[in-house]
Design a protein around this motif. Structure first.
Motif, short mmCIF file in Angstrom:
data_model
loop_
_atom_site.label_atom_id
_atom_site.label_comp_id
_atom_site.label_asym_id
_atom_site.label_seq_id
_atom_site.Cartn_x
_atom_site.Cartn_y
_atom_site.Cartn_z
N SER A 26 31.11 -17.96 36.20
CA SER A 26 31.58 -16.57 36.26
C SER A 26 30.47 -15.61 36.63
N ALA A 27 30.81 -14.64 37.46
CA ALA A 27 29.85 -13.62 37.87
C ALA A 27 29.45 -12.73 36.71
N THR A 28 30.25 -12.68 35.66
CA THR A 28 29.97 -11.78 34.55
C THR A 28 29.10 -12.41 33.47
N GLU A 29 28.73 -13.68 33.64
CA GLU A 29 27.89 -14.38 32.68
C GLU A 29 26.47 -14.52 33.21
N ASP A 30 25.52 -14.62 32.30
CA ASP A 30 24.11 -14.74 32.69
C ASP A 30 23.84 -16.14 33.25
N LEU A 31 23.07 -16.19 34.33
CA LEU A 31 22.65 -17.46 34.91
C LEU A 31 21.12 -17.47 34.96
N PRO A 32 20.47 -18.32 34.17
CA PRO A 32 19.00 -18.37 34.20
C PRO A 32 18.50 -18.72 35.60
N ARG A 33 17.67 -17.88 36.14
CA ARG A 33 17.17 -18.11 37.49
C ARG A 33 16.43 -19.44 37.62
N ALA A 241 27.41 -7.68 42.15
CA ALA A 241 26.37 -7.46 43.16
C ALA A 241 25.27 -8.51 43.02
N ARG A 242 24.85 -8.78 41.79
CA ARG A 242 23.82 -9.81 41.56
C ARG A 242 24.35 -11.20 41.92
N TRP A 243 25.61 -11.46 41.64
CA TRP A 243 26.28 -12.73 41.98
C TRP A 243 26.19 -12.98 43.48
N ALA A 244 26.49 -11.94 44.28
CA ALA A 244 26.43 -12.07 45.74
C ALA A 244 24.99 -12.18 46.23
N ALA A 245 24.10 -11.34 45.67
CA ALA A 245 22.71 -11.31 46.14
C ALA A 245 22.00 -12.64 45.90
N ARG A 246 22.39 -13.34 44.84
CA ARG A 246 21.71 -14.59 44.50
C ARG A 246 21.89 -15.66 45.57
N VAL A 247 23.03 -15.67 46.24
CA VAL A 247 23.35 -16.81 47.11
C VAL A 247 23.64 -16.45 48.56
N ILE A 248 23.87 -15.19 48.87
CA ILE A 248 24.23 -14.81 50.25
C ILE A 248 23.02 -14.18 50.93
N ALA A 249 22.58 -14.81 52.03
CA ALA A 249 21.44 -14.31 52.78
C ALA A 249 21.85 -13.73 54.13
N GLY A 250 22.97 -14.18 54.67
CA GLY A 250 23.40 -13.73 55.98
C GLY A 250 24.91 -13.70 56.10
N VAL A 251 25.42 -12.73 56.86
CA VAL A 251 26.85 -12.58 57.11
C VAL A 251 27.08 -12.59 58.61
N ILE A 252 27.97 -13.46 59.07
CA ILE A 252 28.36 -13.51 60.47
C ILE A 252 29.65 -12.72 60.63
N PRO A 253 29.66 -11.63 61.41
CA PRO A 253 30.88 -10.84 61.55
C PRO A 253 31.88 -11.49 62.51
N LEU A 254 33.13 -11.57 62.05
CA LEU A 254 34.23 -12.10 62.84
C LEU A 254 35.20 -10.98 63.20
N LYS A 255 35.98 -11.21 64.25
CA LYS A 255 37.06 -10.29 64.60
C LYS A 255 38.15 -10.36 63.53
N ARG A 256 38.75 -9.22 63.23
CA ARG A 256 39.95 -9.27 62.40
C ARG A 256 41.09 -9.83 63.23
#
Length: 397
Positions: A26-33, A241-256
């Motif tokens: 869960s994103a709302t729980e602490d994850l030891p780095r 926000a921390r949940w996303a920042a921990r694992v996402i480094a790049g986003v590839i934009p797609l067409k809707r």
């Protein structure tokens, strides 16, 4: 670190409930780095060992210093940034027949990302075809011959695509090259996400998404939309926000798509890289970031062992895909749906601006989470690790 990982695996083979794993659930729980970094680095080191064993002779014949650099990185204990990178994913893909392309390109990309992390070194290689080298936020077109040398702060790249050496240096925490601006870097929590334009996406390792890439015009507006989404998460749901920042480094934009449906995707062979359709509101792009971050957290946790014992071979209906799927994918979808539901609920509780969007999506996701959770309840095929990812979310009202 290897001893720590072995001990953690031994714990997961018992019936003991490991509280630290709730941060993967869960994103709302602490994850030891340290636990997260341990799993990422040890998984990459194991992959490097298998890669060098399989392709070591080919690297020796077509490169100089490449295999030694990867082996030295492993011997030194590895680094989380290189371990959780596009280059590490290329090594993993190369081990699977038909998915990785030229193994020398895969090795050179991983070695370049080791250098980008500030490790001094040098290698040269001959590749089977032209390719594009990623070096932190910089992208360089390479031919079939490439060499790169770095002292940790300055680097020189030579390729048969350029008449003169390309020189770049570390400045204020980022690599910069004369005449080339680094890709857009959007700060979020304690990390940053880069938006990757179509020109930086090669056809070999991204063949599945290439036909759907957004235009350069959409890329420019996507920078602002991703920045707004990151700020929205940080303001209203900082845990996510921390949940996303921990694992996402790049986003590839797609067409809707014409249906105007929001789309996103991630793949275990592309650590930290996700796709996301644009345009989108901050609330919806935020949901897509939370969605793919959930998948990445589950992939990392699964390095401790299997999530189910394969005793249950039945197929169960997945409302998101509108099709029957095996148990693993039901757990994967449940884990993501429950975290997206938490995101919308917490955003509503925080008084986030797009309350109508959050309320509507929460209503949909409540149904999805309930349906996806049914096959998982009291399912004896889930291992202790699978239960770690399921039970904290199953307790949601």
């Amino acid at each position: 670190m290897t001893a720590m990982l072995a001990e953690a695996r031994q714990v997961r083979q018992s019936d003991a409930y490991l509280p630290d794993m709730t941060g993967f659930a869960s994103a709302t729980e602490d994850l030891p780095r340290p636990l997260f970094d341990l799993l990422v680095v040890e998984g990459a080191r194991a992959g490097c060992g298998a890669f060098l064993e399989r392709f070591g002779d080919e690297l020796a014949a077509r490169s100089c210093g490449l295999g030694r650099m990867i082996a030295s990185w492993c011997e030194a204990g590895g680094t989380p940034a290189a371990a959780w990178s596009y280059g590490a994913g290329r090594l993993r893909a190369a081990l699977r027949t038909g998915n990785g392309g030229d193994p020398v390109i895969a090795a050179a990309q991983f070695a370049a990302q080791i250098l980008a992390g500030g490790v001094p070194g040098r290698f040269e290689a001959t590749t089977a075809q032209p390719w594009q080298l990623w070096f932190d936020g910089l992208r360089f077109d390479c031919g079939t011959r490439v060499s790169i040398e770095s002292d940790g702060e300055r680097a020189v790249l030579e390729t048969d695509r350029a008449a003169t050496p390309l020189r770049f240096e570390m400045y204020d925490g980022q690599w910069r090259a004369d005449g080339q601006a680094p890709l857009a870097r959007i700060p979020i929590a304690d990390g940053a996400i880069r938006l990757l334009p179509s020109s930086s996406i090669d056809c070999t390792s991204f063949a599945d998404v290439h036909p759907r890439l957004a235009s350069d015009r959409r890329y420019r507006s996507g920078v602002g939309e991703l920045r707004a989404a990151a700020a929205y998460l940080e303001c209203h749901v900082p845990d996510h926000a921390r949940w996303a920042a921990r694992v996402i480094a790049g986003v590839i934009p797609l067409k809707r798509p014409p249906s105007r449906q929001y789309l996103s995707g991630s793949y275990i062979d592309r650590p930290g890289i996700m796709t996301c359709s644009f345009p989108g509101s901050p609330a919806m792009i935020g949901e897509l970031l939370v969605h793919e971050a959930a998948h990445f957290h589950l992939y990392v946790a699964s390095r401790l062992g299997a999530l189910h014992d394969e005793a249950d071979e039945r197929l169960y209906y997945s409302p998101a895909r509108q099709m029957d799927r095996p148990l693993f994918y039901i757990l994967l979808a449940f884990h993501a749906s429950a975290n997206m539901l938490l995101y919308h609920r917490h955003a509503l509780a925080a008084g986030a601006g797009e309350s109508d969007v959050h309320r509507a999506r929460a209503a949909v996701l409540e149904g999805w989470t309930e349906q996806l959770g049914r096959p998982l309840r009291r399912n004896g095929a889930l291992t202790a690790l699978g239960q770690d990812l399921y039970r904290p979310l199953a307790a949601l009202p």
